[in-house]
Design a protein around this motif. Structure first.
Motif, short mmCIF file in Angstrom:
data_model
loop_
_atom_site.label_atom_id
_atom_site.label_comp_id
_atom_site.label_asym_id
_atom_site.label_seq_id
_atom_site.Cartn_x
_atom_site.Cartn_y
_atom_site.Cartn_z
N ALA A 17 16.20 17.04 19.31
CA ALA A 17 17.28 16.11 18.98
C ALA A 17 17.86 16.43 17.61
O ALA A 17 19.08 16.39 17.41
CB ALA A 17 16.76 14.68 19.03
N LYS A 63 20.85 17.11 23.67
CA LYS A 63 20.81 15.82 24.35
C LYS A 63 19.58 15.80 25.25
O LYS A 63 19.25 16.81 25.88
CB LYS A 63 22.07 15.61 25.19
CG LYS A 63 23.37 15.73 24.42
CD LYS A 63 23.52 14.62 23.40
CE LYS A 63 24.89 14.69 22.72
NZ LYS A 63 25.03 13.70 21.63
N ALA A 77 13.29 6.64 22.69
CA ALA A 77 14.74 6.87 22.75
C ALA A 77 15.44 6.13 21.61
O ALA A 77 16.38 6.68 20.99
CB ALA A 77 15.28 6.41 24.10
N ARG A 78 15.02 4.90 21.32
CA ARG A 78 15.64 4.15 20.22
C ARG A 78 15.43 4.85 18.89
O ARG A 78 16.35 4.93 18.06
CB ARG A 78 15.05 2.73 20.16
CG ARG A 78 15.54 1.79 21.26
CD ARG A 78 15.21 0.34 20.92
NE ARG A 78 13.78 0.12 20.77
CZ ARG A 78 12.97 -0.22 21.77
NH1 ARG A 78 13.45 -0.39 23.00
NH2 ARG A 78 11.68 -0.44 21.55
N GLN A 123 17.77 7.87 18.75
CA GLN A 123 19.16 7.44 18.60
C GLN A 123 19.45 6.94 17.20
O GLN A 123 20.54 7.18 16.65
CB GLN A 123 19.48 6.37 19.64
CG GLN A 123 19.53 6.91 21.06
CD GLN A 123 19.51 5.80 22.10
OE1 GLN A 123 19.31 4.63 21.77
NE2 GLN A 123 19.71 6.16 23.36
N HIS A 138 19.69 10.27 15.22
CA HIS A 138 20.60 11.36 15.61
C HIS A 138 21.75 10.91 16.51
O HIS A 138 22.39 11.75 17.14
CB HIS A 138 19.80 12.46 16.32
CG HIS A 138 18.61 12.93 15.55
ND1 HIS A 138 18.71 13.60 14.35
CD2 HIS A 138 17.27 12.81 15.80
CE1 HIS A 138 17.50 13.89 13.90
NE2 HIS A 138 16.61 13.42 14.75
N GLY A 139 22.00 9.62 16.58
CA GLY A 139 23.12 9.15 17.39
C GLY A 139 22.78 9.10 18.87
O GLY A 139 21.62 9.01 19.26
N ASP A 140 23.79 9.17 19.69
CA ASP A 140 23.63 9.02 21.14
C ASP A 140 23.08 10.31 21.74
O ASP A 140 23.81 11.08 22.39
CB ASP A 140 24.97 8.66 21.77
CG ASP A 140 24.84 8.34 23.25
OD1 ASP A 140 23.70 8.07 23.69
OD2 ASP A 140 25.86 8.40 23.96
N CYS A 141 21.78 10.55 21.55
CA CYS A 141 21.19 11.83 21.94
C CYS A 141 20.12 11.69 23.01
O CYS A 141 19.65 12.71 23.52
CB CYS A 141 20.59 12.53 20.71
SG CYS A 141 19.18 11.64 20.02
N SER A 160 18.34 9.45 26.45
CA SER A 160 18.17 8.41 27.46
C SER A 160 16.76 8.60 28.02
O SER A 160 16.04 9.52 27.63
CB SER A 160 19.22 8.54 28.56
OG SER A 160 19.13 9.81 29.19
#
Length: 273
Positions: free
Chosen positions: A26, A31, A46-47, A50, A53-56, A58
């Motif tokens: 990440a 992604k 995941a949180r 994120q 590193h942002g929306d990286c 799921s």
């Protein structure tokens, strides 16, 4: 492949190597779809990614030994646009062969060998349709060295390496690159107190999970077909591949350590102080 171009389905994401690998990938710009059996741990992981590193990242819950769960995972990954499948899920198996329970044998081989084969098969049509794709198998040095005390684990990892090798040759004219990474023993909860006692008795070094994660990132980038970590493990892999019987006499200390560890009560293996 550049990490920034990678959309990676990572199995075993909540394990020691999986967590270290997810953080490093990440950070490098990849992604990730994190897969594992614990929704709470996956969501927290995941949180964390994120937040840094942002929306990286799921996640998706999946039991690797459940064919229906694997099918759902493959469909979700294809819909998400996965172009890298990284198999980091696995189950440990240490102990004398005569003491292995049949159900444990089935569980370990289902997790370490059959599940990666099934998931790869399910995702392969999607991966072959990508401009470039990679399948990374996180194996073990024990996928090339038969070590006393690890017969069941070696069987799965030898099989995984053979599958990766044959698949790499089968897909040589396609956009899919198939790779195998063979770390040596790693300092994570995957290796319990009994394995650590065995490693101390045999002088076996243990790497930190971050070192394996760095090797995984390098493999993604340089697309090398196969890489083993550590010395003398890399040398043993070469010797065992060339003349396997030459090493038969080199494992007396390992045979003794496996037998001694099996004979000791579990609580005597725990760290003191």
């Amino acid at each position: 492949m550049r990490p920034q171009d990678a959309r990676i389905l990572l199995t075993g994401a909540t394990g020691g190597i999986g967590q270290a690998g997810a953080r490093l990938l990440a950070r490098a710009g990849a992604k990730l779809m994190l897969a594992g059996r614990s929704p709470a741990r996956l969501a927290a992981q995941a949180r964390e990614l994120q937040a840094l590193h942002g929306d990286c990242a799921s996640w998706r819950e999946a039991d690797l030994t459940d064919a229906a769960a694997l099918s759902g995972l493959a469909q979700a990954a294809a819909g998400w646009g996965c172009n890298v499948l990284a198999h980091a899920g696995g189950a440990p198996a240490f102990g004398l062969a005569a003491a292995q329970e049949p159900q444990a044998l089935q569980r370990v081989l289902a997790t370490n060998l059959l599940a990666p084969m099934q998931l790869t098969t399910m995702l392969l049509p999607h991966l072959q349709a990508q401009p470039a794709a990679q399948v990374l198998f996180l194996g073990s040095a024990l996928g090339a060295i038969g070590l006393p005390g690890f017969s069941t684990y070696c069987a799965g990892k030898f099989g995984l390496r053979g599958y990766a090798q044959a698949l790499r040759r089968e897909l040589a004219d396609t956009p899919v690159r198939v790779q195998f990474l063979g770390p040596r023993s790693t300092r994570t909860p995957f290796n319990d107190a009994a394995v650590e006692a065995y490693n101390r008795a045999t002088g076996t070094a243990m790497d930190e999970p971050g070192a394996v994660a760095q090797a995984l990132l390098q493999l993604l980038q340089d697309e090398a077909p196969e890489r083993f970590l550590g010395f003398p493990e890399r040398l043993a892999v070469r010797l065992n591949g060339a003349v396997p019987t030459w090493l038969d006499g080199a494992f007396a200390r390992h045979r003794k350590a496996a037998a001694d560890t099996a004979a000791r009560p579990t609580d005597s293996l725990l760290p003191r102080g």
